[in-house]
Design an enzyme around this catalytic site. Structure first.
Site, PDB file in Angstrom:
ATOM      1  N   ASP A  25       0.714  -1.189  -0.292  1.00 34.37           N
ATOM      2  CA  ASP A  25       0.026   0.226  -0.167  1.00 34.37           C
ATOM      3  C   ASP A  25       1.274   0.733   0.021  1.00 34.37           C
ATOM      4  OD1 ASP A  25      -1.790   2.286   0.734  1.00 34.37           O
ATOM      5  OD2 ASP A  25      -2.386   1.368   2.068  1.00 34.37           O
ATOM      6  N   LYS A  86       3.322  11.277  -3.275  1.00 31.03           N
ATOM      7  CA  LYS A  86       1.804  10.683  -3.988  1.00 31.03           C
ATOM      8  C   LYS A  86       0.955  11.580  -5.009  1.00 31.03           C
ATOM      9  CE  LYS A  86      -1.347   6.886  -2.916  1.00 31.03           C
ATOM     10  NZ  LYS A  86      -2.030   6.129  -2.581  1.00 31.03           N
TER      11      LYS A  86
END
Lengths: 623, 182
Positions: A25, A86
């Site tokens: 993740d 991100k």
């Protein structure tokens, strides 16, 4: 230590058949790695027992730090400490100005590439390279914990990630030299963990509010088949925005003269701390202190709710759309599953509950459930569960279209179409002698091209010159199971494949990736050294734990006082050197540890425990 | 690996009779059965060629599924199977009565916004549109079964119009819900 450490039963039975696989993740705020061991999927802890690796990378003079260690450098060296990276994945230079308030870095213009780069001590870095460092750290942790090389990984991405963002994630994995089985949508991963652990069938809504992205997916679960009915979201909405809102409030309360990168980072960190403590407390104290600028104040739950309420409300719009796209009503939903750290907040739970008219389920750890689901799929894809019936059927999150006359987008594949999917279109030449044609592919729901996300421009070349309309070209748009698009084209009369030149609108070209891979070869030796050291450190800790456990169990029975003290001496030396010595030194110490306890091991094996020891670890035997 | 006959029709692929009123449950369960065989997840460790084949076949199954699931697409696909070349761009309807009706409905939708109870105003229109869709569906079945393909094609165009208006209406409903915070 060879003799004291006997492998686990499951692994020794058929070690060549089991493939090590992991689910990763890769989050905005934190990243995790999970794996299925002995049939149980769980996240893996580092040597300090921590499961959450902060998605922070620090570029120092000598070394690259990832995680907790990097986070500690955030206040003192903000420009070389990269977090929330991100948010930049698959983004273009012009997006940066919009995100600038959240990402206080020095961006540099790069004429050769359309990827924003951040100026750091480690060079001008793209989000892809920074993410690769996080992936490397997680993969290393997995390999050390599992005791072997990973044959493949499943990496999760927000369901609402577009093609460029997915491609960037794949590229980061390539740089980290990982074999990616699949990119898996985060809500789908959560549904897998939820569905398999709770053994539930029915229609579920997964509300996933992470650090930087928001996803809402509706899935139908039926006997191991996870069918995504519709997905939606906002790829820049998350806990980070709440921190910013609180930070802005702090700034409005205090009167700072001049807010530099360091102070702004400190304000954001204080904002996050306040937000987190208000999950359990009614009131939080905030103290900002930097140089001669300082502020002290308090914030209560009501104030916090007022600040973040607009953001939670923003997340409800995609919820409505997704219900409509799935063609179901709120009443059809059996369960609402919450994922992502931001769903711990009381206001989020309350508003989501009110919207769906049922109290959301929060039995699963919202931080870990995505990685766990990814690990379960990785295990199946690795072939470790040949009888598994599990099947994940996902959809395209955003419509694919092409630019037509007048700057409009013509939808080729609508959103929420099950993937993989292909769609063919026929074009014809409109000028005599025309030998090439260009196609601009975009992603998004809006009518105007300028409101959609540009994915790539495809230049089709080399068809034979004919009269207008005589050449017919069949263009096939393919979306694979990762949600990634490719285009192929052929001239229908001759069947000759057209020569396609792709210009990705965002992201790195294959050439750039090649160069980066080659450059990283030069650093590979440093990486190997670092890796060996880490391995020896882990081994040393294991040896110390094993010997300690053994000594408590039967040291006094099997050994004389002198023998014990000899063993202890080497053991203490090893412990003392563990953090400071080089890999070779640790290896030697471990070796001498083995030598000094040789007789001890032999005696243990000769006593009646021999049988009991077979196939088990010592600490198991002791019980 | 197993391969599909890409020459068969989508109806054959899903084991359905070639008709407009299909068993949607069967369509759905067949789609899942076929994906369980051909989905790329089943071939992650296979050769590149097998991977490509899997993507191709799984894509084809999904395309077929979408083509039959949506009534408008299903009608258009049936016409194509009967040998009609369809072109969405150049096809228009010359049925003035129908066009007037469409314009009237669009105006009604625009007026919903200023209605005292805009949501139930939307709902009323939605009910009417649904019955329109059903009516055209039945007309399509009748024309198609009599081999009146040109008429069936015109009806399928009307179905498309209605579906588009329905989409707009749903967009408006969502906007209204957002404003009213429902």
């Amino acid at each position: 230590m060879a003799l004291l450490q006997i492998s686990e039963p499951g692994q020794s039975a058929a070690p060549h058949q089991h493939r090590y696989a992991a689910g990763i993740d890769l989050g905005t705020t934190n990243s995790l790695v999970a794996s299925v061991r002995n049939g149980i999927a769980d996240t893996l802890a580092d040597t300090d027992g921590l499961h959450l690796l902060p998605s922070v990378v620090h570029y120092g003079d000598a070394a690259i730090l990832v995680g907790q260690a990097a986070q500690q450098m955030q206040s003192s060296d903000p420009l070389n400490t990269l977090s929330s990276i991100k948010r930049l994945m698959g983004r273009g230079t012009e997006d940066v100005s919009r995100l600038g308030e959240v990402l206080p870095y020095d961006f540099v213009a790069d004429v050769d590439s359309n990827v924003p780069r951040i100026q750091t001590r480690g060079g001008n870095l793209s989000a892809i390279e920074v993410s690769a460092e996080i992936l490397k750290t997680l993969a290393l942790l997995a390999e050390q914990t599992l005791g072997g090389e990973l044959s493949g990984v499943v990496i999760t991405v927000p369901a609402y990630f577009d093609d460029a963002q997915r491609q960037a994630t794949r590229d980061a994995a390539k740089l980290a030299r990982l074999n990616v089985y699949r990119l898996l949508n985060e809500p789908t991963a959560a549904a897998v963990a939820y569905g398999l652990e709770q053994n539930n069938d029915g229609v579920i809504a997964v509300y996933d509010l992470g650090g930087g992205t928001f996803d809402i997916s509706i899935l139908r679960l039926n006997k191991g088949v996870f069918e995504v009915l519709a997905t939606g979201g906002d790829s820049s909405l998350g806990g980070d925005d709440m921190d910013t809102a609180i930070g802005e409030w702090i700034i409005s309360q205090a009167s700072f003269k001049d807010i530099d990168a360091q102070l702004s980072r400190q304000i954001l960190m204080a904002a996050r701390a306040a937000k987190e403590s208000l999950t359990s407390l009614e009131k939080a104290e905030i103290t900002i202190q930097q140089g001669d600028q300082h502020w002290r104040g308090g914030i209560d739950r009501a104030q916090l709710d007022e600040l973040i309420q607009p953001l939670v409300k923003k997340s409800l719009m995609p919820c409505r759309r997704v219900l409509r796209d799935a063609n179901i009503s709120k009443q059809d939903i059996d369960e609402v599953v919450l994922v992502g750290g931001a769903t711990r907040m009381a206001l989020v739970r309350r508003m989501v509950g009110e919207f769906f008219q049922r109290s959301p389920m929060c039995d699963l750890d919202p931080d870990r459930v995505v990685a766990i689901g990814a690990a379960i799929q990785a295990d199946v894809l690795a072939g470790n569960k040949p009888d598994s019936e599990m099947l994940l059927l996902d959809v395209l999150p955003l419509s694919l279209g092409i630019e037509t006359m007048g700057g409009l987008s013509e939808k080729i594949i609508p959103r929420n179409t099950p993937i993989p999917v292909a769609k063919a279109q026929e074009f014809t030449t409109f000028k005599d002698g025309q030998t090439s044609m260009s196609i601009h592919v975009v992603q998004g729901e809006r009518e105007l091209i300028s409101d959609c996300r540009s994915l790539a421009r495809f230049e089709l070349r080399g068809f034979p010159p004919k009269n207008a309309g005589a050449t017919r070209i069949r263009v096939t748009y393919q979306v694979d199971a990762d949600g990634l698009m490719s285009v192929r084209a052929e001239e229908t009369t001759s069947g000759i494949a057209a020569d396609i030149v792709v210009k990705p609108s965002y992201g790195l070209t294959d050439g750039e990736i090649e160069t980066m891979l080659r450059e990283s070869m030069d650093h590979a030796q440093d990486d190997v050294a670092a890796r060996m050291l880490k391995e020896q450190q882990v081994e040393a800790k294991r040896v110390i734990e094993a010997i300690d456990a053994a000594l408590i169990y039967d040291g006094d029975d099997l050994l004389s006082k002198t023998e014990i003290s000899k063993i202890r001496q080497v053991r203490d030396q090893l412990e003392q050197d563990i953090e400071v010595a080089c890999a070779d030194r640790l290896k030697k110490l471990i070796k001498s540890m083995e030598q000094v306890s040789e007789t001890y091991v032999a005696r243990r094996m000769n006593t009646s425990v021999k049988a009991a020891l077979a196939g088990k670890q010592i600490d198991e035997v002791k019980l | 690996m197993q391969t599909l006959d890409l020459k068969q029709s989508y109806f054959e692929l899903f084991g359905l009779d070639l008709k407009f009123d299909i068993d949607l449950k069967q369509l759905h369960s067949e789609q899942q059965r076929l994906q369980a065989i051909f989905h790329p997840d089943r071939f992650v460790r296979a050769s590149d060629q097998e991977k490509r084949l899997s993507v191709q076949q799984a894509s084809w199954v999904n395309e077929g599924y979408e083509s039959l699931l949506n009534p408008v697409k299903r009608a258009r696909y049936m016409l194509q199977l009967s040998g009609l070349e369809l072109n969405d761009e150049s096809e228009t309807t010359s049925d003035t009565g129908f066009l007037m009706e469409q314009i009237a409905i669009r105006e009604e939708i625009d007026e919903c916004h200023s209605n005292a109870d805009p949501l139930s105003c939307c709902e009323h229109i939605a009910v009417r549109l649904r019955s329109k869709a059903d009516q055209f569906g039945a007309e399509f079945v009748a024309s198609f079964s009599q081999g009146a393909l040109d008429e069936a094609r015109l009806t399928s165009r009307k179905m498309q119009f209605v579906a588009r208006i329905m989409d707009q209406l749903m967009d408006l409903q969502i906007e209204l819900e957002e404003e009213l915070e429902i």
